[in-house]
Scaffold this motif. Structure first.
Motif, PDB file in Angstrom:
ATOM      1  N   GLN A   6       0.815  -1.215   0.000  1.00 35.33           N
ATOM      2  CA  GLN A   6       0.000   0.000   0.000  1.00 35.33           C
ATOM      3  C   GLN A   6       0.852   1.270   0.000  1.00 35.33           C
ATOM      4  O   GLN A   6       0.349   2.360  -0.233  1.00 35.33           O
ATOM      5  CB  GLN A   6      -0.916   0.024   1.229  1.00 35.33           C
ATOM      6  N   LEU A   7       2.137   1.126   0.277  1.00 33.22           N
ATOM      7  CA  LEU A   7       3.035   2.278   0.333  1.00 33.22           C
ATOM      8  C   LEU A   7       3.671   2.543  -1.025  1.00 33.22           C
ATOM      9  O   LEU A   7       3.934   1.621  -1.788  1.00 33.22           O
ATOM     10  CB  LEU A   7       4.170   2.022   1.334  1.00 33.22           C
ATOM     11  N   GLU A   8       3.977   3.810  -1.290  1.00 34.56           N
ATOM     12  CA  GLU A   8       4.753   4.152  -2.464  1.00 34.56           C
ATOM     13  C   GLU A   8       6.140   3.533  -2.297  1.00 34.56           C
ATOM     14  O   GLU A   8       6.611   3.332  -1.187  1.00 34.56           O
ATOM     15  CB  GLU A   8       4.886   5.672  -2.608  1.00 34.56           C
ATOM     16  N   LEU A   9       6.808   3.246  -3.411  1.00 37.09           N
ATOM     17  CA  LEU A   9       8.112   2.584  -3.355  1.00 37.09           C
ATOM     18  C   LEU A   9       9.124   3.340  -2.507  1.00 37.09           C
ATOM     19  O   LEU A   9       9.883   2.731  -1.758  1.00 37.09           O
ATOM     20  CB  LEU A   9       8.670   2.378  -4.768  1.00 37.09           C
ATOM     21  N   ASP A  10       9.132   4.669  -2.591  1.00 38.66           N
ATOM     22  CA  ASP A  10      10.115   5.419  -1.820  1.00 38.66           C
ATOM     23  C   ASP A  10       9.866   5.319  -0.320  1.00 38.66           C
ATOM     24  O   ASP A  10      10.786   5.407   0.477  1.00 38.66           O
ATOM     25  CB  ASP A  10      10.185   6.881  -2.265  1.00 38.66           C
ATOM     26  N   LYS A  11       8.629   5.091   0.089  1.00 36.73           N
ATOM     27  CA  LYS A  11       8.341   4.950   1.516  1.00 36.73           C
ATOM     28  C   LYS A  11       8.561   3.521   1.996  1.00 36.73           C
ATOM     29  O   LYS A  11       8.804   3.299   3.183  1.00 36.73           O
ATOM     30  CB  LYS A  11       6.922   5.413   1.812  1.00 36.73           C
ATOM     31  N   GLN A  12       8.500   2.561   1.094  1.00 39.94           N
ATOM     32  CA  GLN A  12       8.752   1.172   1.482  1.00 39.94           C
ATOM     33  C   GLN A  12      10.155   1.013   2.050  1.00 39.94           C
ATOM     34  O   GLN A  12      10.344   0.357   3.072  1.00 39.94           O
ATOM     35  CB  GLN A  12       8.566   0.235   0.285  1.00 39.94           C
ATOM     36  N   LYS A  13      11.142   1.668   1.424  1.00 44.20           N
ATOM     37  CA  LYS A  13      12.515   1.541   1.918  1.00 44.20           C
ATOM     38  C   LYS A  13      12.655   2.113   3.324  1.00 44.20           C
ATOM     39  O   LYS A  13      13.409   1.602   4.138  1.00 44.20           O
ATOM     40  CB  LYS A  13      13.508   2.183   0.955  1.00 44.20           C
ATOM     41  N   TYR A  14      11.882   3.166   3.628  1.00 40.51           N
ATOM     42  CA  TYR A  14      11.985   3.750   4.958  1.00 40.51           C
ATOM     43  C   TYR A  14      11.316   2.884   6.021  1.00 40.51           C
ATOM     44  O   TYR A  14      11.731   2.893   7.174  1.00 40.51           O
ATOM     45  CB  TYR A  14      11.415   5.168   4.975  1.00 40.51           C
ATOM     46  N   LEU A  15      10.317   2.136   5.640  1.00 41.32           N
ATOM     47  CA  LEU A  15       9.721   1.203   6.593  1.00 41.32           C
ATOM     48  C   LEU A  15      10.741   0.122   6.961  1.00 41.32           C
ATOM     49  O   LEU A  15      10.916  -0.208   8.133  1.00 41.32           O
ATOM     50  CB  LEU A  15       8.444   0.575   6.030  1.00 41.32           C
ATOM     51  N   TYR A  16      11.434  -0.413   5.948  1.00 46.49           N
ATOM     52  CA  TYR A  16      12.494  -1.387   6.233  1.00 46.49           C
ATOM     53  C   TYR A  16      13.604  -0.759   7.068  1.00 46.49           C
ATOM     54  O   TYR A  16      14.133  -1.388   7.984  1.00 46.49           O
ATOM     55  CB  TYR A  16      13.076  -1.953   4.941  1.00 46.49           C
ATOM     56  N   LEU A  17      13.945   0.477   6.766  1.00 46.76           N
ATOM     57  CA  LEU A  17      14.980   1.167   7.536  1.00 46.76           C
ATOM     58  C   LEU A  17      14.548   1.335   8.991  1.00 46.76           C
ATOM     59  O   LEU A  17      15.311   1.029   9.909  1.00 46.76           O
ATOM     60  CB  LEU A  17      15.276   2.530   6.913  1.00 46.76           C
ATOM     61  N   ASN A  18      13.321   1.778   9.221  1.00 48.33           N
ATOM     62  CA  ASN A  18      12.824   1.929  10.590  1.00 48.33           C
ATOM     63  C   ASN A  18      12.880   0.599  11.341  1.00 48.33           C
ATOM     64  O   ASN A  18      13.318   0.534  12.485  1.00 48.33           O
ATOM     65  CB  ASN A  18      11.383   2.436  10.586  1.00 48.33           C
TER      66      ASN A  18
END
Length: 186
Positions: A83-95
């Protein structure tokens, strides 16, 4: 026809559910974490798989040292990552990677941070670089430096090592205000 248009406008203006994520984000900006938490919980009661709210609530629980609940929420967010845009997906993994680093689950932290890597984004390299440094993984640090397209990770990462991000889906572009850093850290 006029009645239908008026009814549509009325419902569009007054029948929408409250913008709990927007309200929560404003509370987060003011570091009113309990109010933000309440607002996010209300949002999740109507939209239980909203990855933005799940991420934000996970960080609040993490900040409260409720690691078990934070981990569950991060897991639910990752399960709904499409459901997240691709650029926000990486930040979820980072968090989630920074979270695992905090609770000393280093193998999980490395795996999550590797999923967040983006050659154009210094922030995504810094957390992994910092973890490798903490663990004494000099070969991994060198390989990561070689992969990094800018100059020197060691210099570029000052201040970025453990930065995690709150999500806010209504505001773009990201660099202007789409993410909120927790200023006081953990």
């Amino acid at each position: 026809i006029a009645l239908t248009i008026c009814l549509g406008l009325f419902c569009g203006l007054f029948c929408r559910p409250p913008q709990y994520n927007e309200r929560a984000y404003k509370y987060l900006e003011r570091q009113e974490f309990q109010l933000a938490k309440n607002s996010l919980q209300k949002l999740l009661s109507s939209e239980p798989n909203d990855p933005y709210a799940l991420n934000n609530l996970a960080i609040i629980y993490w900040r409260e040292n409720n690691f078990e609940e934070a981990e569950k929420l991060f897991e639910r967010a990752v399960n709904n990552i499409s459901q997240l845009e691709l650029d926000k997906q990486k930040y979820l993994y980072l968090n989630r990677g920074i979270f695992y680093k905090t609770i000393k689950q280093n193998k999980k932290a490395i795996a999550e941070m590797k999923q967040s890597l983006d050659k154009a984004e210094t922030r995504t390299y810094c957390a992994l670089y910092s973890l490798y440094k903490t663990l004494g993984y000099k070969k991994s640090m060198r390989r990561l430096q070689e992969e990094y397209i800018y100059r020197d990770l060691k210099d570029d990462c000052k201040g970025y090592e453990d930065q995690f991000l709150f999500f806010f889906k209504e505001i773009t572009p990201i660099e202007e205000r789409g993410f909120l850093r927790l200023l006081n850290g953990l």
